[in-house]
Design an enzyme around this catalytic site. Structure first.
Site, short mmCIF file in Angstrom:
data_model
loop_
_atom_site.label_atom_id
_atom_site.label_comp_id
_atom_site.label_asym_id
_atom_site.label_seq_id
_atom_site.Cartn_x
_atom_site.Cartn_y
_atom_site.Cartn_z
N GLY A 11 17.65 12.49 47.05
CA GLY A 11 16.12 12.72 47.02
C GLY A 11 15.35 11.29 46.61
O GLY A 11 15.77 10.39 46.28
N ASP A 13 13.00 10.97 44.01
CA ASP A 13 13.10 10.69 42.65
C ASP A 13 14.57 10.11 42.05
O ASP A 13 14.82 9.04 41.44
CB ASP A 13 12.87 11.86 41.86
CG ASP A 13 11.50 12.41 42.03
OD1 ASP A 13 10.59 11.58 42.71
OD2 ASP A 13 11.03 13.21 40.96
N ASP A 55 27.80 20.64 44.13
CA ASP A 55 26.90 21.19 44.48
C ASP A 55 26.45 22.29 43.58
O ASP A 55 26.97 23.11 42.62
CB ASP A 55 27.35 22.14 45.81
CG ASP A 55 26.16 22.87 46.60
OD1 ASP A 55 25.44 23.31 46.22
OD2 ASP A 55 26.25 22.54 47.98
N LEU A 56 25.07 22.40 43.36
CA LEU A 56 24.54 23.35 42.46
C LEU A 56 24.82 24.72 42.69
O LEU A 56 24.44 25.51 41.65
CB LEU A 56 23.03 22.99 42.31
CG LEU A 56 22.24 21.81 41.75
CD1 LEU A 56 20.74 22.35 41.38
CD2 LEU A 56 22.95 21.45 40.42
N LEU A 77 17.88 16.86 38.99
CA LEU A 77 16.59 16.77 39.98
C LEU A 77 16.70 17.43 41.33
O LEU A 77 15.93 17.61 42.15
CB LEU A 77 16.33 14.99 40.44
CG LEU A 77 16.56 14.15 39.12
CD1 LEU A 77 16.02 12.68 39.97
CD2 LEU A 77 15.30 14.45 38.28
N ALA A 79 17.12 20.26 44.13
CA ALA A 79 16.37 21.42 44.05
C ALA A 79 16.02 21.81 45.72
O ALA A 79 16.22 20.88 46.38
CB ALA A 79 15.04 21.54 43.64
N SER A 122 7.83 21.44 37.56
CA SER A 122 6.92 21.06 38.35
C SER A 122 5.36 21.59 38.17
O SER A 122 5.15 23.02 37.62
CB SER A 122 7.19 21.62 39.77
OG SER A 122 6.14 21.62 40.74
N GLU A 124 3.62 23.04 40.00
CA GLU A 124 3.56 24.51 40.89
C GLU A 124 3.81 25.69 39.93
O GLU A 124 3.38 26.71 40.45
CB GLU A 124 4.39 24.19 41.99
CG GLU A 124 4.40 23.40 43.01
CD GLU A 124 3.28 23.72 44.05
OE1 GLU A 124 3.12 25.12 44.09
OE2 GLU A 124 2.34 22.98 44.65
N TYR A 146 9.04 28.87 44.98
CA TYR A 146 9.72 27.50 44.51
C TYR A 146 9.02 27.60 43.27
O TYR A 146 9.67 27.32 42.12
CB TYR A 146 9.09 26.47 45.34
CG TYR A 146 9.16 25.02 44.74
CD1 TYR A 146 10.31 24.45 44.58
CD2 TYR A 146 8.10 24.53 44.07
CE1 TYR A 146 10.35 23.33 44.15
CE2 TYR A 146 7.79 23.17 43.52
CZ TYR A 146 9.21 22.53 43.36
OH TYR A 146 9.22 21.37 42.87
P1 NAP Z 1 13.67 15.93 46.88
O1 NAP Z 1 13.40 14.50 47.78
O2 NAP Z 1 13.43 17.02 47.95
O3 NAP Z 1 15.24 15.72 46.75
C1 NAP Z 1 15.89 16.98 46.36
C2 NAP Z 1 17.41 16.80 45.93
O4 NAP Z 1 18.27 17.99 45.94
C3 NAP Z 1 17.97 16.17 47.31
O5 NAP Z 1 18.76 15.12 46.92
C4 NAP Z 1 18.89 17.29 48.03
O6 NAP Z 1 20.01 16.97 48.64
C5 NAP Z 1 19.35 18.02 46.48
N1 NAP Z 1 19.90 19.29 46.75
C6 NAP Z 1 19.20 20.38 47.34
N2 NAP Z 1 20.10 21.38 47.20
C7 NAP Z 1 21.03 20.99 46.76
C8 NAP Z 1 22.51 21.82 46.09
N3 NAP Z 1 22.57 23.03 46.44
N4 NAP Z 1 23.28 20.90 45.39
C9 NAP Z 1 23.10 19.84 45.16
N5 NAP Z 1 21.91 19.00 45.32
C10 NAP Z 1 20.89 19.54 46.09
O7 NAP Z 1 12.77 16.07 45.70
P2 NAP Z 1 12.17 15.04 44.91
O8 NAP Z 1 10.90 14.65 45.23
O9 NAP Z 1 12.92 13.66 44.69
O10 NAP Z 1 12.14 15.74 43.53
C11 NAP Z 1 13.13 15.78 42.42
C12 NAP Z 1 12.99 17.09 41.70
O11 NAP Z 1 11.69 17.04 41.07
C13 NAP Z 1 12.90 18.31 42.49
O12 NAP Z 1 13.64 19.06 41.75
C14 NAP Z 1 11.62 18.87 42.64
O13 NAP Z 1 11.41 20.09 43.04
C15 NAP Z 1 10.94 18.22 41.35
N6 NAP Z 1 9.26 17.78 41.44
C16 NAP Z 1 9.00 17.01 42.36
C17 NAP Z 1 7.82 16.71 42.46
C18 NAP Z 1 7.20 15.74 43.33
O14 NAP Z 1 5.93 15.59 43.53
N7 NAP Z 1 8.02 14.99 44.23
C19 NAP Z 1 6.89 17.30 41.65
C20 NAP Z 1 7.38 18.21 40.54
C21 NAP Z 1 8.49 18.65 40.67
P3 NAP Z 1 19.97 16.70 50.19
O15 NAP Z 1 19.56 15.38 50.39
O16 NAP Z 1 21.39 16.88 50.59
O17 NAP Z 1 19.12 17.79 50.95
#
Ligand code: NAP
Length: 323
Positions: A11, A13, A55-56, A77, A79, A122, A124, A146
């Site tokens: 992802g 982050d 896998d989570l 990270l 989700a 988050s 949210e 979420y």
């Molecule tokens: P992202 O780009 O959507 O990345 C999510 C990651 O989770 C991806 O690598 C995805 O893998 C992985 N994932 C999903 N389901 C999974 C599973 N069952 N087992 C293992 N891995 C799994 O999110 P991000 O923007 O980097 O954000 C990182 C974290 O911070 C997340 O938890 C998000 O909710 C939280 N967050 C983000 C923000 C923001 O503004 N970006 C703000 C607050 C909190 P795939 O590539 O295989 O789908």
């Protein structure tokens, strides 16, 4: 050498955090789930990153990963992170975003409770909390499956800290963006639309509400804060935010403005993108992170928009596919 394990490595982050930890001399293990097609485009530039699969949804795979790699830090990270999908798939969102955190905390408790744990919380979670300028003490009133799942994960992180003495912290991060953001998120969508309109590849983009306001920062600034949280003497939760709220329309105006276009000629209303419940405004108060962590964002809102649009113009001009 210290060792960090990151879930959600594929992802946005995950890629920034891995980059920063590797540059600081850490050994970094990134966990990814199995995928039928490669989705490692955000990691292609990283040298020295070790990838492993887990896998989570699968408790055993997390226990195995901790046993195999013996990390000092775990950053959770991973989700199901897209709010609109959480209404369409609320159960999956709960399984991954809420119970996935429980599975990792259990794995830490069983394998090595000395591991330091970061949970990606988050803004949210605050939802309709009513406070303007939400700090660590603001109440939670999530407005999506979420947000609800993140509240569970956050409380469980605090609970494992209090129950088992695990160094477990919840970062409560407001929206953070970059050219590595997923394409379905509104900021990246607008950056792509502006670049494609400029280069004559596409005419417009449909969006839901334009008046909602968010506290938008740069992802690379926010992943720095995650690491700082795990390097403190005490485990504490922190809000990370810029303290400024801008509307979707503000983002659109600037994105199209960067390429000399008027957003009103290219953005149309799409009722299909309205959410069942909305949060009119989220604005954070990161005073505690600024003082205790010495953290401050380096990029302003205008710089963030410009960075994202420039990256898309370069990409589209070079004929590279989007992701
Ligand atoms: P992202 O780009 O959507 O990345 C999510 C990651 O989770 C991806 O690598 C995805 O893998 C992985 N994932 C999903 N389901 C999974 C599973 N069952 N087992 C293992 N891995 C799994 O999110 P991000 O923007 O980097 O954000 C990182 C974290 O911070 C997340 O938890 C998000 O909710 C939280 N967050 C983000 C923000 C923001 O503004 N970006 C703000 C607050 C909190 P795939 O590539 O295989 O789908």
């Amino acid at each position: 050498m210290s060792r960090a394990l990151i879930t959600g490595i594929t992802g946005q982050d995950g890629s920034f955090l891995a980059e920063q930890l590797l540059a600081a001399g850490w050994e970094v293990i990134g966990l990814h789930r199995r995928s039928a097609s490669p989705n490692h485009w955000r990691l292609a530039h990283l040298r020295g990153l070790v990838l492993d699969s887990a896998d989570l949804l699968d408790q055993g795979s997390l226990i195995d990963a901790l046993r195999r790699h013996r990390p000092d830090h775990v950053y959770n990270l991973a989700a199901q992170s897209f709010v609109p999908t959480s209404w369409r798939q609320p159960v999956l969102t709960g399984e991954v975003t809420a119970l996935g955190c429980a599975r990792m905390l259990e794995a830490i408790r069983l394998v090595n409770p000395e591991i330091r744990f970061y949970q990606a919380g988050s803004s949210e979670m605050f939802g309709l909390s009513g406070a303007d300028g939400q700090g660590e003490g603001a109440p939670f009133h999530p407005r999506s499956p979420y947000g609800v799942a993140k509240v569970y994960a956050h409380h469980l992180t605090v609970n494992y800290r209090e129950s088992y003495g695990i160094f477990a912290v919840g970062g409560i991060l407001f929206n953070h963006e970059s050219e590595r953001r997923g394409e379905e998120f509104v900021t990246r969508k607008l950056a792509i639309a502006a670049a494609e309109a400029k280069l004559g590849r596409r005419d417009g983009v449909g969006l839901g509400r334009l008046d909602v306001r968010r506290d938008w920062g740069f992802a690379g600034d926010y992943t720095r804060a995650m690491h700082l949280m795990l390097c403190q003497d005490d485990a504490q939760d922190f809000v990370v935010a810029t303290g400024e709220a801008w509307s979707v329309q503000d983002f659109a105006e600037r994105a199209f403005g960067c390429v000399g276009l008027d957003w009103r000629d290219h953005v149309r209303h799409d009722p299909d993108q309205l959410r069942p419940a909305e949060i009119p405004c989220l604005r954070g108060d990161a005073t505690r992170a600024r003082h205790a962590l010495g953290w401050a964002p380096a990029l302003s809102f205008d710089q963030l928009v410009e960075r994202m649009v420039r990256a898309e113009v370069d990409r589209v001009s070079a004929g590279r596919q989007g992701h």
